[in-house]
Design a protein around this motif. Structure first.
Motif, PDB file in Angstrom:
ATOM      1  N   ASN A  47      -4.246  -1.781  -5.738  1.00 24.15           N
ATOM      2  CA  ASN A  47      -3.531  -1.541  -4.487  1.00 24.15           C
ATOM      3  C   ASN A  47      -4.034  -0.248  -3.832  1.00 24.15           C
ATOM      4  O   ASN A  47      -4.836   0.473  -4.405  1.00 24.15           O
ATOM      5  CB  ASN A  47      -2.034  -1.468  -4.781  1.00 24.15           C
ATOM      6  CG  ASN A  47      -1.215  -1.556  -3.522  1.00 24.15           C
ATOM      7  OD1 ASN A  47      -1.589  -2.241  -2.575  1.00 24.15           O
ATOM      8  ND2 ASN A  47      -0.113  -0.843  -3.475  1.00 24.15           N
ATOM      9  N   LEU A  48      -3.532  -0.010  -2.633  1.00 26.48           N
ATOM     10  CA  LEU A  48      -3.900   1.180  -1.864  1.00 26.48           C
ATOM     11  C   LEU A  48      -5.394   1.199  -1.551  1.00 26.48           C
ATOM     12  O   LEU A  48      -6.032   2.257  -1.523  1.00 26.48           O
ATOM     13  CB  LEU A  48      -3.499   2.463  -2.628  1.00 26.48           C
ATOM     14  CG  LEU A  48      -2.000   2.650  -2.826  1.00 26.48           C
ATOM     15  CD1 LEU A  48      -1.708   3.340  -4.137  1.00 26.48           C
ATOM     16  CD2 LEU A  48      -1.394   3.455  -1.688  1.00 26.48           C
ATOM     17  N   ILE A 105      -3.692  -4.383  -0.047  1.00 26.17           N
ATOM     18  CA  ILE A 105      -3.067  -3.304   0.731  1.00 26.17           C
ATOM     19  C   ILE A 105      -1.632  -3.767   0.932  1.00 26.17           C
ATOM     20  O   ILE A 105      -1.296  -4.427   1.911  1.00 26.17           O
ATOM     21  CB  ILE A 105      -3.771  -3.087   2.082  1.00 26.17           C
ATOM     22  CG1 ILE A 105      -5.266  -2.856   1.865  1.00 26.17           C
ATOM     23  CG2 ILE A 105      -3.156  -1.909   2.813  1.00 26.17           C
ATOM     24  CD1 ILE A 105      -6.073  -2.824   3.148  1.00 26.17           C
ATOM     25  N   ALA A 106      -0.808  -3.458  -0.050  1.00 26.74           N
ATOM     26  CA  ALA A 106       0.529  -4.058  -0.096  1.00 26.74           C
ATOM     27  C   ALA A 106       1.358  -3.706   1.127  1.00 26.74           C
ATOM     28  O   ALA A 106       2.169  -4.495   1.588  1.00 26.74           O
ATOM     29  CB  ALA A 106       1.249  -3.638  -1.369  1.00 26.74           C
ATOM     30  N   ARG A 107       1.146  -2.505   1.661  1.00 27.60           N
ATOM     31  CA  ARG A 107       1.967  -2.082   2.795  1.00 27.60           C
ATOM     32  C   ARG A 107       1.726  -2.986   3.998  1.00 27.60           C
ATOM     33  O   ARG A 107       2.623  -3.195   4.810  1.00 27.60           O
ATOM     34  CB  ARG A 107       1.674  -0.619   3.140  1.00 27.60           C
ATOM     35  CG  ARG A 107       2.844   0.043   3.816  1.00 27.60           C
ATOM     36  CD  ARG A 107       2.672   1.516   3.925  1.00 27.60           C
ATOM     37  NE  ARG A 107       1.422   1.872   4.583  1.00 27.60           N
ATOM     38  CZ  ARG A 107       1.038   3.114   4.785  1.00 27.60           C
ATOM     39  NH1 ARG A 107       1.790   4.105   4.362  1.00 27.60           N
ATOM     40  NH2 ARG A 107      -0.090   3.377   5.383  1.00 27.60           N
ATOM     41  N   ASP A 110      -6.747   0.695   1.217  1.00 23.03           N
ATOM     42  CA  ASP A 110      -6.996   1.410   2.472  1.00 23.03           C
ATOM     43  C   ASP A 110      -7.172   2.907   2.211  1.00 23.03           C
ATOM     44  O   ASP A 110      -8.040   3.563   2.789  1.00 23.03           O
ATOM     45  CB  ASP A 110      -5.857   1.156   3.471  1.00 23.03           C
ATOM     46  CG  ASP A 110      -4.489   1.462   2.884  1.00 23.03           C
ATOM     47  OD1 ASP A 110      -4.349   1.385   1.643  1.00 23.03           O
ATOM     48  OD2 ASP A 110      -3.568   1.788   3.648  1.00 23.03           O
ATOM     49  N   ASN A 145       4.634   5.059  -8.090  1.00 25.42           N
ATOM     50  CA  ASN A 145       3.999   5.311  -6.791  1.00 25.42           C
ATOM     51  C   ASN A 145       2.680   4.602  -6.543  1.00 25.42           C
ATOM     52  O   ASN A 145       1.863   5.077  -5.762  1.00 25.42           O
ATOM     53  CB  ASN A 145       3.760   6.814  -6.603  1.00 25.42           C
ATOM     54  CG  ASN A 145       4.779   7.362  -5.658  1.00 25.42           C
ATOM     55  OD1 ASN A 145       5.110   6.707  -4.679  1.00 25.42           O
ATOM     56  ND2 ASN A 145       5.286   8.526  -5.954  1.00 25.42           N
ATOM     57  N   THR A 146       2.468   3.480  -7.206  1.00 20.88           N
ATOM     58  CA  THR A 146       1.249   2.724  -6.946  1.00 20.88           C
ATOM     59  C   THR A 146       1.527   1.580  -5.987  1.00 20.88           C
ATOM     60  O   THR A 146       0.633   0.806  -5.667  1.00 20.88           O
ATOM     61  CB  THR A 146       0.667   2.147  -8.249  1.00 20.88           C
ATOM     62  OG1 THR A 146       1.702   1.439  -8.923  1.00 20.88           O
ATOM     63  CG2 THR A 146       0.157   3.241  -9.133  1.00 20.88           C
ATOM     64  N   GLY A 147       2.797   1.459  -5.551  1.00 27.73           N
ATOM     65  CA  GLY A 147       3.155   0.397  -4.620  1.00 27.73           C
ATOM     66  C   GLY A 147       3.739  -0.826  -5.307  1.00 27.73           C
ATOM     67  O   GLY A 147       3.739  -1.911  -4.741  1.00 27.73           O
ATOM     68  N   LYS A 148       4.250  -0.619  -6.503  1.00 26.00           N
ATOM     69  CA  LYS A 148       4.857  -1.734  -7.244  1.00 26.00           C
ATOM     70  C   LYS A 148       5.980  -2.405  -6.457  1.00 26.00           C
ATOM     71  O   LYS A 148       6.019  -3.616  -6.307  1.00 26.00           O
ATOM     72  CB  LYS A 148       5.427  -1.217  -8.567  1.00 26.00           C
ATOM     73  CG  LYS A 148       4.791  -1.836  -9.763  1.00 26.00           C
ATOM     74  CD  LYS A 148       5.023  -1.088 -11.059  1.00 26.00           C
ATOM     75  CE  LYS A 148       6.089  -0.041 -11.068  1.00 26.00           C
ATOM     76  NZ  LYS A 148       7.417  -0.607 -10.904  1.00 26.00           N
ATOM     77  N   SER A 149       6.890  -1.564  -5.975  1.00 27.68           N
ATOM     78  CA  SER A 149       8.023  -2.122  -5.246  1.00 27.68           C
ATOM     79  C   SER A 149       7.575  -2.767  -3.943  1.00 27.68           C
ATOM     80  O   SER A 149       8.156  -3.761  -3.504  1.00 27.68           O
ATOM     81  CB  SER A 149       9.064  -1.037  -4.965  1.00 27.68           C
ATOM     82  OG  SER A 149       9.490  -0.465  -6.176  1.00 27.68           O
ATOM     83  N   THR A 150       6.543  -2.201  -3.345  1.00 25.11           N
ATOM     84  CA  THR A 150       6.023  -2.790  -2.109  1.00 25.11           C
ATOM     85  C   THR A 150       5.439  -4.166  -2.388  1.00 25.11           C
ATOM     86  O   THR A 150       5.671  -5.114  -1.624  1.00 25.11           O
ATOM     87  CB  THR A 150       4.954  -1.873  -1.490  1.00 25.11           C
ATOM     88  OG1 THR A 150       5.453  -0.533  -1.467  1.00 25.11           O
ATOM     89  CG2 THR A 150       4.624  -2.290  -0.086  1.00 25.11           C
TER      90      THR A 150
HETATM   91  N1  LIG Z   1      -1.583   3.276   2.417  1.00 25.70           N
HETATM   92  C1  LIG Z   1      -0.907   2.454   1.608  1.00 25.70           C
HETATM   93  N2  LIG Z   1       0.324   2.789   1.199  1.00 25.70           N
HETATM   94  C2  LIG Z   1       0.988   1.940   0.394  1.00 25.70           C
HETATM   95  C3  LIG Z   1       0.405   0.713  -0.037  1.00 25.70           C
HETATM   96  N3  LIG Z   1       1.286   0.105  -0.857  1.00 25.70           N
HETATM   97  C4  LIG Z   1       2.363   0.900  -0.925  1.00 25.70           C
HETATM   98  N4  LIG Z   1       2.195   2.009  -0.175  1.00 25.70           N
HETATM   99  C5  LIG Z   1       3.124   3.133  -0.015  1.00 25.70           C
HETATM  100  O1  LIG Z   1       3.180   3.837  -1.239  1.00 25.70           O
HETATM  101  C6  LIG Z   1       4.473   4.397  -1.431  1.00 25.70           C
HETATM  102  C7  LIG Z   1       5.020   4.041  -2.799  1.00 25.70           C
HETATM  103  O2  LIG Z   1       5.247   2.662  -2.853  1.00 25.70           O
HETATM  104  P1  LIG Z   1       6.316   2.008  -3.833  1.00 25.70           P
HETATM  105  O3  LIG Z   1       6.234   0.550  -3.636  1.00 25.70           O
HETATM  106  O4  LIG Z   1       7.655   2.635  -3.681  1.00 25.70           O
HETATM  107  O5  LIG Z   1       5.696   2.455  -5.235  1.00 25.70           O
HETATM  108  P2  LIG Z   1       6.303   2.225  -6.707  1.00 25.70           P
HETATM  109  O6  LIG Z   1       6.786   3.564  -7.153  1.00 25.70           O
HETATM  110  O7  LIG Z   1       5.111   1.812  -7.528  1.00 25.70           O
HETATM  111  O8  LIG Z   1       7.357   1.185  -6.651  1.00 25.70           O
HETATM  112  C8  LIG Z   1       5.330   3.863  -0.304  1.00 25.70           C
HETATM  113  O9  LIG Z   1       5.447   4.883   0.645  1.00 25.70           O
HETATM  114  C9  LIG Z   1       4.531   2.687   0.246  1.00 25.70           C
HETATM  115  O10 LIG Z   1       4.760   2.505   1.625  1.00 25.70           O
HETATM  116  C10 LIG Z   1      -0.911   0.393   0.418  1.00 25.70           C
HETATM  117  O11 LIG Z   1      -1.504  -0.634   0.068  1.00 25.70           O
HETATM  118  N5  LIG Z   1      -1.524   1.302   1.237  1.00 25.70           N
END
Ligand SMILES: Nc1nc2c(ncn2[C@@H]2O[C@H](COP(=O)(O)OP(=O)(O)O)[C@@H](O)[C@H]2O)c(=O)[nH]1
Ligand SMILES: [Mg+2]
Lengths: 174, 262
Positions: B138-139, B167-169, B141, B35-40
């Motif tokens: 990441n994150l 801010i990967a999203r 924001d 949940n750190t945005g790896k996949s994003t």
């Molecule tokens: N606010 C914010 N949310 C993000 C960012 N990057 C990813 N997310 C959100 O974090 C959640 C988990 O991301 P995901 O890529 O699935 O995490 P993973 O478990 O590390 O693969 C998703 O709902 C994304 O939309 C970011 O830079 N900012």
């Protein structure tokens, strides 16, 4: 990398007389301490943020004493809504589908179809299908959307969090 | 091209992880807590050029993809999300073995900027295995929203790794990430990241085991970090040799391949 070389290494380690568990714990502690130290040195959280509404709810849902009752209550409500709520559409569907069955039967009679064909297609295939649809479809159409909603609201991950310990104990995760 | 798949030995090892060794792309591994945005980040880097499958012999999903930066194609691998590399779950084992044996050109540790401490634990374990590490914060924001201010320069000095805030999203910072990766792959920057210093009790024991390992397996240091191996043995990991043997087997096979070609 022969067995002999390996066992030389292992006996060397055994000679050091180590408690592996303890070493492992100490290593983890050293890592955590370093991480904490570095994080603290480089973070300036200007003000301690108040727990938001969502976070309060979070602590409630995953707390030791309230986590389980809340979870059971939540799932209970979902099941109750599914089972009780499904009765009405089920009854309506059944009424509608069996109304069609009557008309289909009339059609077979009008066409002077043999009784075995009528028995097989209408009393067999159609009636079974009608029952299955009227009994199964409404609960599914209610349960799955609610479940999806729970998942999107992040309630299911919290249930998983609560249950994690139990699954670990059951050996679901090695 | 500096570090690109130095020897075909590494390529064969990579193939055993389902990573196309024949392409000769530099490999970028994405590690991080769940949940750190790896996949994003992964999606942001690779766009539609990606495949999902399973890690060989495991029921854990493997995502790999490709992107091109300055006419060099890179292979990106999304490692399973883990809190540590202690190999106490299949996910942790996969992440650890991949960094240790497939030796990615760059390992990007993706961290949640709102929870730096917990994320640094993983980074500190990754730098024990590899020098070529980037911290992707990441994150950012969310961190800003929560009023968390991170001293990026101070952090970079403490960790001795490049830090890229993202801010990967919103796909912000990803081009910086690509640039940093390119610099490392082309050896324009030399990295010597922080290594955990354990208590003197542990360090003494490491010092006793390391020479013994060097004596018994003189060739091993070419392939893996001996200090790291000593630490694993100290914590009682006896299966590590099996994994090493698999790696060695692959290398032996490789020798045969080379001989046949001559
Ligand atoms: N606010 C914010 N949310 C993000 C960012 N990057 C990813 N997310 C959100 O974090 C959640 C988990 O991301 P995901 O890529 O699935 O995490 P993973 O478990 O590390 O693969 C998703 O709902 C994304 O939309 C970011 O830079 N900012
Ligand atoms: Mg993911």
């Amino acid at each position: 990398m022969s067995r002999q070389q390996q066992s030389t290494i292992f006996s060397k380690i055994d000679n050091l007389d180590i408690n592996h568990e303890q070493i492992r714990d100490e290593m983890v502690k050293d890592i955590y301490d370093t991480a904490e130290e570095i994080a603290e040195r480089n973070i300036a959280s200007s003000e301690v943020e108040k727990e938001s509404w969502g976070e309060k709810f979070d602590t409630l849902l995953t707390s030791k004493c309230l986590g389980f009752p809340m979870m059971l209550l939540m799932l209970g409500i979902v099941f109750w809504v599914t089972i009780v709520g499904a009765n009405y559409p089920s009854a309506m569907l059944a009424k509608f589908l069996f109304w069609i069955e009557g008309h289909l039967s009339n059609l077979f009679v009008a066409l002077q179809a043999p009784e075995w064909l009528h028995g097989m297609l209408i009393k067999g295939v159609y009636r079974t299908l009608a029952w299955v649809i009227s009994v199964m479809l409404p609960p599914m159409a209610i349960f799955f959307p609610i479940f999806t909603l729970l998942e999107d609201l992040g309630l299911l991950p919290r249930v998983a969090f609560n249950l994690d310990n139990f699954f670990k104990k059951a050996g679901g995760q090695w | 091209m500096g570090l690109t798949a130095q020897s075909s030995g590494v390529n064969l090892l990579r193939e055993s992880f389902n990573i196309d060794g024949d392409k000769n792309n530099p490999v970028v591994a994405l590690a991080g807590n769940p949940n750190t945005g790896k996949s994003t980040v992964f999606n942001g880097l690779t766009g539609l050029k990606q495949h999902t499958g399973n890690w060989p012999g495991k029921t854990v999903t493997q995502a790999k993809g490709y992107y091109t930066y300055l006419s060099q194609e890179y292979t990106v691998v999304d490692l399973p999300g883990t809190y540590s590399l202690l190999a106490s779950s299949i996910e942790e084992q996969i992440a650890r073995d991949f960094i240790c044996f497939a030796q990615p050109e760059v390992t990007v540790v993706i961290a949640d900027a709102t929870n730096l401490e917990r994320n640094l634990n993983l980074l500190l374990q990754v730098t024990e295995l590899s020098e070529r590490v980037v911290l992707c914060l990441n994150l950012m924001d969310e961190a800003e929203r929560k009023n968390i201010k991170i001293d990026l320069n101070g952090l970079a000095t403490d960790l001795q790794v490049p830090i890229v805030p993202t801010i990967a999203r919103d796909e912000k910072g990803l081009s910086d990430l690509k640039k940093v990766i390119d610099k490392i792959v082309n050896q324009e920057v030399q990295l010597d990241p922080i290594k955990i210093k354990y208590s003197s009790k542990i360090e003494e024991k490491v010092e006793k085991i390391v020479p013994e390992l060097n004596k018994q397996f003189p060739n091993l240091r070419k392939n893996i970090n001996i200090r790291w191996l000593a630490l694993r043995l100290l914590e009682g990991d006896r299966t590590i040799f099996e994994t090493l043997e698999e790696c060695y087997d692959v290398n032996l096979k490789n020798k045969k391949v080379v001989e046949r070609r001559q």
